[in-house]
Design a protein around this motif. Structure first.
Motif, PDB file in Angstrom:
ATOM      1  N   GLU A   1       0.487  -1.009  -0.107  1.00  0.00           N
ATOM      2  CA  GLU A   1      -0.108  -0.173   0.440  1.00  0.00           C
ATOM      3  C   GLU A   1       1.051   1.339  -0.568  1.00  0.00           C
ATOM      4  O   GLU A   1       0.608   1.710  -0.928  1.00  0.00           O
ATOM      5  CB  GLU A   1      -0.868  -0.149   0.944  1.00  0.00           C
ATOM      6  CG  GLU A   1      -1.949   0.504   0.818  1.00  0.00           C
ATOM      7  CD  GLU A   1      -1.691   2.311   1.623  1.00  0.00           C
ATOM      8  OE1 GLU A   1      -2.199   3.253   0.864  1.00  0.00           O
ATOM      9  OE2 GLU A   1      -0.715   2.623   2.465  1.00  0.00           O
ATOM     10  N   ALA A   2       1.730   1.261   0.874  1.00  0.00           N
ATOM     11  CA  ALA A   2       2.694   2.491   0.551  1.00  0.00           C
ATOM     12  C   ALA A   2       3.370   2.557  -0.386  1.00  0.00           C
ATOM     13  O   ALA A   2       3.294   3.862  -1.229  1.00  0.00           O
ATOM     14  CB  ALA A   2       3.598   1.936   2.372  1.00  0.00           C
ATOM     15  N   ALA A   3       3.772   1.428  -1.271  1.00  0.00           N
ATOM     16  CA  ALA A   3       4.369   1.454  -1.945  1.00  0.00           C
ATOM     17  C   ALA A   3       3.427   2.449  -3.815  1.00  0.00           C
ATOM     18  O   ALA A   3       4.253   2.802  -4.514  1.00  0.00           O
ATOM     19  CB  ALA A   3       5.117   0.139  -2.792  1.00  0.00           C
ATOM     20  N   LEU A   4       2.425   1.914  -3.202  1.00  0.00           N
ATOM     21  CA  LEU A   4       1.883   2.541  -4.414  1.00  0.00           C
ATOM     22  C   LEU A   4       0.571   3.325  -4.199  1.00  0.00           C
ATOM     23  O   LEU A   4       1.610   4.775  -4.864  1.00  0.00           O
ATOM     24  CB  LEU A   4      -0.008   1.161  -4.764  1.00  0.00           C
ATOM     25  CG  LEU A   4      -0.168  -0.127  -4.785  1.00  0.00           C
ATOM     26  CD1 LEU A   4      -0.865   0.135  -4.807  1.00  0.00           C
ATOM     27  CD2 LEU A   4      -0.068   0.400  -6.562  1.00  0.00           C
ATOM     28  N   SER A   5       0.749   4.108  -2.735  1.00  0.00           N
ATOM     29  CA  SER A   5       0.917   5.548  -2.687  1.00  0.00           C
ATOM     30  C   SER A   5       2.218   6.389  -3.039  1.00  0.00           C
ATOM     31  O   SER A   5       1.675   7.757  -3.509  1.00  0.00           O
ATOM     32  CB  SER A   5       0.439   5.894  -1.185  1.00  0.00           C
ATOM     33  OG  SER A   5      -0.620   4.702  -0.237  1.00  0.00           O
ATOM     34  N   PHE A   6       3.144   5.750  -2.257  1.00  0.00           N
ATOM     35  CA  PHE A   6       4.757   6.321  -3.406  1.00  0.00           C
ATOM     36  C   PHE A   6       4.303   6.755  -4.749  1.00  0.00           C
ATOM     37  O   PHE A   6       4.828   7.598  -5.215  1.00  0.00           O
ATOM     38  CB  PHE A   6       5.352   5.417  -2.544  1.00  0.00           C
ATOM     39  CG  PHE A   6       7.153   6.275  -2.923  1.00  0.00           C
ATOM     40  CD1 PHE A   6       7.664   7.248  -1.519  1.00  0.00           C
ATOM     41  CD2 PHE A   6       7.537   5.944  -4.155  1.00  0.00           C
ATOM     42  CE1 PHE A   6       8.771   8.078  -1.905  1.00  0.00           C
ATOM     43  CE2 PHE A   6       8.750   6.561  -4.246  1.00  0.00           C
ATOM     44  CZ  PHE A   6       9.732   7.354  -3.048  1.00  0.00           C
ATOM     45  N   LEU A   7       3.806   6.194  -5.261  1.00  0.00           N
ATOM     46  CA  LEU A   7       3.925   6.245  -6.530  1.00  0.00           C
ATOM     47  C   LEU A   7       2.464   6.984  -7.427  1.00  0.00           C
ATOM     48  O   LEU A   7       2.213   7.274  -8.160  1.00  0.00           O
ATOM     49  CB  LEU A   7       3.724   4.470  -7.044  1.00  0.00           C
ATOM     50  CG  LEU A   7       5.336   4.473  -7.169  1.00  0.00           C
ATOM     51  CD1 LEU A   7       4.989   2.209  -8.160  1.00  0.00           C
ATOM     52  CD2 LEU A   7       6.131   4.944  -7.575  1.00  0.00           C
ATOM     53  N   GLY A   8       2.252   7.086  -6.385  1.00  0.00           N
ATOM     54  CA  GLY A   8       0.494   8.482  -6.525  1.00  0.00           C
ATOM     55  C   GLY A   8      -0.240   7.435  -7.243  1.00  0.00           C
ATOM     56  O   GLY A   8      -1.430   8.012  -7.561  1.00  0.00           O
ATOM     57  N   LEU A   9      -0.651   6.195  -6.896  1.00  0.00           N
ATOM     58  CA  LEU A   9      -1.349   4.948  -6.978  1.00  0.00           C
ATOM     59  C   LEU A   9      -2.298   4.883  -6.066  1.00  0.00           C
ATOM     60  O   LEU A   9      -3.178   4.193  -5.763  1.00  0.00           O
ATOM     61  CB  LEU A   9      -1.125   3.974  -7.499  1.00  0.00           C
ATOM     62  CG  LEU A   9      -0.795   3.501  -9.129  1.00  0.00           C
ATOM     63  CD1 LEU A   9       0.291   2.931  -9.781  1.00  0.00           C
ATOM     64  CD2 LEU A   9      -1.725   4.402 -10.151  1.00  0.00           C
ATOM     65  N   GLY A  10      -2.139   5.345  -4.492  1.00  0.00           N
ATOM     66  CA  GLY A  10      -2.693   5.362  -3.825  1.00  0.00           C
ATOM     67  C   GLY A  10      -4.345   6.478  -3.602  1.00  0.00           C
ATOM     68  O   GLY A  10      -4.766   6.955  -4.739  1.00  0.00           O
ATOM     69  N   ASP A  11      -5.091   5.835  -3.312  1.00  0.00           N
ATOM     70  CA  ASP A  11      -6.474   6.651  -2.971  1.00  0.00           C
ATOM     71  C   ASP A  11      -6.059   8.788  -2.441  1.00  0.00           C
ATOM     72  O   ASP A  11      -5.286   8.383  -1.842  1.00  0.00           O
ATOM     73  CB  ASP A  11      -7.501   6.035  -1.990  1.00  0.00           C
ATOM     74  CG  ASP A  11      -8.914   7.047  -2.105  1.00  0.00           C
ATOM     75  OD1 ASP A  11      -8.542   8.118  -2.100  1.00  0.00           O
ATOM     76  OD2 ASP A  11      -9.921   6.108  -1.618  1.00  0.00           O
ATOM     77  N   PRO A  12      -6.111   9.547  -3.726  1.00  0.00           N
ATOM     78  CA  PRO A  12      -5.934  10.989  -3.178  1.00  0.00           C
ATOM     79  C   PRO A  12      -7.031  11.612  -2.075  1.00  0.00           C
ATOM     80  O   PRO A  12      -6.220  12.176  -1.633  1.00  0.00           O
ATOM     81  CB  PRO A  12      -5.984  11.316  -4.884  1.00  0.00           C
ATOM     82  CG  PRO A  12      -7.038  10.292  -5.617  1.00  0.00           C
ATOM     83  CD  PRO A  12      -7.211   9.292  -4.650  1.00  0.00           C
ATOM     84  N   ASN A  13      -7.743  10.602  -2.056  1.00  0.00           N
ATOM     85  CA  ASN A  13      -8.637  11.706  -0.978  1.00  0.00           C
ATOM     86  C   ASN A  13      -7.239  11.168   1.045  1.00  0.00           C
ATOM     87  O   ASN A  13      -8.484  11.627   1.297  1.00  0.00           O
ATOM     88  CB  ASN A  13     -10.030  11.125  -0.637  1.00  0.00           C
ATOM     89  CG  ASN A  13     -10.726  12.358  -2.129  1.00  0.00           C
ATOM     90  OD1 ASN A  13     -10.511  13.276  -2.629  1.00  0.00           O
ATOM     91  ND2 ASN A  13     -10.935  10.924  -2.884  1.00  0.00           N
TER      92      ASN A  13
END
Ligand SMILES: Nc1ncnc2c1ncn2[C@@H]1O[C@H](COP(=O)(O)OP(=O)(O)O)[C@@H](O)[C@H]1O
Ligand SMILES: [Mg+2]
Lengths: 276, 259
Positions: A210-222
């Motif tokens: 999850e952290a890696a996805l968010s790091f790449l800007g692919l997490g939930d933006p909200n």
């Protein structure tokens, strides 16, 4: 009950339990301490930690409270990690159990699907899925589960196959127990504990994914997540490294806590096996 | 026992296993019968097919060929609910008492299962029946609440016998049922089996690699070798005058058997 006592006797288990308890409290108390949206601007930008009592861990590039982000991020990380693990465990245990019981062509077909998923690294699978479907909380959870369900599936199948051949299952057939009752009462309760023990390892992996996805800007933006905080901090890594280091420490402690917890659990389960 | 219609007639039972690329003939046209209330001892060296035969009679594995008639019914043709109903009449006691119970089971739970499945008793009736079963196998009723893994091996095998008795069977197949027990406990369990047979007229197929144990309980003895029944006859005759090479070897291996 005795399992709990054995768990509490292992130092790793206790350390993991304390760490996780702390993290979960932090996650649960996030809205109590910081009822405001952690993404909203709270004060001056780039305030270093331990300078202002109002912002103990400082503020980021846009003047958002780092402590608020950290606590809300703990909630998001744990929630996503646990939800993805639940999905992966339920799907995996179900598929593995069906394969183990059915045997034959059903088993073959299901295990080929498991193989196919296992060949692709879980992170790539998640990345591809989110890229195609679009980032939202549910999609991120499913994306992570997509790469994590094969482990439980394999283990559940192996356990079912081994337990099916035990004498006590033969004894249940001899007394005329219905096959469905044998599956539910005799086989599954003994096949699933090792699969559950796998769960903590999966949570740790899921939190990292999850952290890696968010790091790449692919997490939930909200959502504020540790991954997105680290990514944010990267822009000012030279001047304000704390912005990346603080959520990074959160991540390390979480994974460590889960690892220690699962070690303790595994040990407690193993000791029960030896005695049984 | 002569002249009575046999309780069970097994004819030409065969079973081949695939094993490590090769094939193992575990049973090779084995035939025998057993009368009601009789104990048939089944003896043979390890690997001679005794357990395979026992498991076929219990419908735990299916033979490649042959037939089994039990109380006039074609046992191998039964399926589903009718097979499960018939199971009340043929029970089994396994070699390893610990392995034969769910690791989570309690004594009462293990005995309640067959009563619940076959009996028409309510919960209270079953509780009374469990106490009665424990008493019959010489165990204290206070043991009911204990977990199976908490009691001793001898007590566990008595619970296994009680579980087999719960459905009032006509036949119990005992596969090396006393082999895992200490010498002193072994004698007690054998005596218990003999007493139960005297009271209820249950037939036993008593499987063992140990001729001395079989000698103590069997009316007739069948000797197995490489999946075949090579000799079968009254216990006394087989012991005193074995005709097969396997029988002679087994008997000469046990000192002072004739005493
Ligand atoms: N499930 C199985 N798969 C392969 N081979 C088996 C299986 N069960 C038994 N056998 C083989 O069949 C033969 C007879 O075994 P068994 O009936 O257990 O003998 P016994 O009980 O007399 O020692 C042995 O050679 C054994 O290895
Ligand atoms: Mg055997």
């Amino acid at each position: 009950m005795t399992l709990l006592i054995r768990f509490l006797r292992s130092p790793e288990g206790v350390a993991g339990l304390v760490l996780l308890g702390l993290l979960i409290s932090v996650a649960l108390l996030a809205s109590v301490f910081f009822p405001r949206d952690p993404l909203s601007i709270a004060g001056p930008a780039l305030l270093p930690p331990f300078q202002d009592r109002a912002f103990p861990l400082g503020t980021d590039r846009l003047g958002r409270d780092v402590l608020a982000g950290l606590m809300h991020g703990a909630r998001a990380s744990l929630a996503v990690g646990i939800a993805a693990t639940l999905v992966a465990m339920v799907v995996g245990a179900l598929v593995g159990t069906i394969a183990g019981f059915a045997g034959g062509i059903v088993d073959e077909a299901l295990m080929r699907i498991v193989d196919a998923f296992q060949i692709v690294p879980g992170f790539l699978l998640a990345l591809a899925f989110v890229s195609v479907v679009g980032a939202s909380l549910l999609v991120v959870i499913l994306a992570i589960a997509l790469g994590a369900w094969t482990g439980p599936a394999r283990l559940a199948r192996a356990e079912v196959l081994s337990i099916r051949e035990r004498d006590y299952v033969a004894a249940a057939r001899v007394i005329g127990m219905h096959p469905l009752e044998i599956a539910i009462r005799e086989v599954l309760p003994n096949a699933l504990p090792p699969v559950l023990a796998l769960g903590s390892v999966i949570v740790a992996g899921a939190v990292l994914t999850e952290a890696a996805l968010s790091f790449l800007g692919l997490g939930d933006p909200n959502l504020v997540t540790w991954g997105s905080m680290i990514a944010e901090g990267r822009n000012v890594l030279r001047t304000a490294p704390f912005l990346s280091i603080i959520p990074g420490i959160g991540l390390v402690l979480t994974v460590l806590g889960i690892y220690l917890f699962s070690e303790g659990l595994g040990e407690a389960l193993a000791r029960r096996r030896i005695r049984a | 026992m002569m002249g009575m219609t046999p309780l069970l007639v097994a004819a030409d039972l065969s079973k081949t296993f695939a094993k490590g690329g090769g094939r193992v003939v575990a049973l090779d046209h084995a035939s025998f019968d057993i009368a009601a209330g009789e104990t048939l001892g089944l003896v043979g060296p390890s690997g001679s097919g005794k357990s395979t035969l026992a498991r076929i009679l219990l419908r735990l594995i299916e033979p490649d060929g042959g037939s089994v008639r039990f109380a006039g019914v074609d046992l191998l043709a039964l399926k589903g609910a009718r097979l499960r109903a018939m199971r009340a009449r043929i029970q089994m006691v396994f070699q390893e008492p610990l392995a034969a119970f769910n690791p989570r089971a309690t004594v009462a739970g293990a005995l309640d299962d067959p009563l619940r499945i076959h009996g028409r008793m309510d919960r209270h009736g079953r509780k009374t029946a469990i106490a009665g079963l424990l008493e019959r196998v010489g165990l204290d009723a206070s043991l009911a609440g204990r977990a199976i893994h908490e009691i001793s091996g001898g007590q566990r095998q008595r619970v296994a016998v009680a579980r087999a008795l719960a459905t009032k069977p006509d036949l119990i197949v005992l596969d090396e049922a006393v082999s895992a027990l200490d010498m002193s406990v072994r004698g007690q369990v054998l005596q218990l089996l003999v007493d139960l047979q005297r009271e209820d007229g249950i037939a036993y197929i008593f499987v063992s690699h140990d001729l001395a144990v079989v000698r103590a309980v069997a009316h007739r003895i069948a000797i197995m070798e490489a999946g075949r029944i090579v000799e079968i006859g009254p216990a006394q005759e087989v012991i005193e005058n074995p005709r097969s090479a396997t029988g002679k070897a087994l008997i000469s291996a046990v000192p002072r058997l004739r005493l």
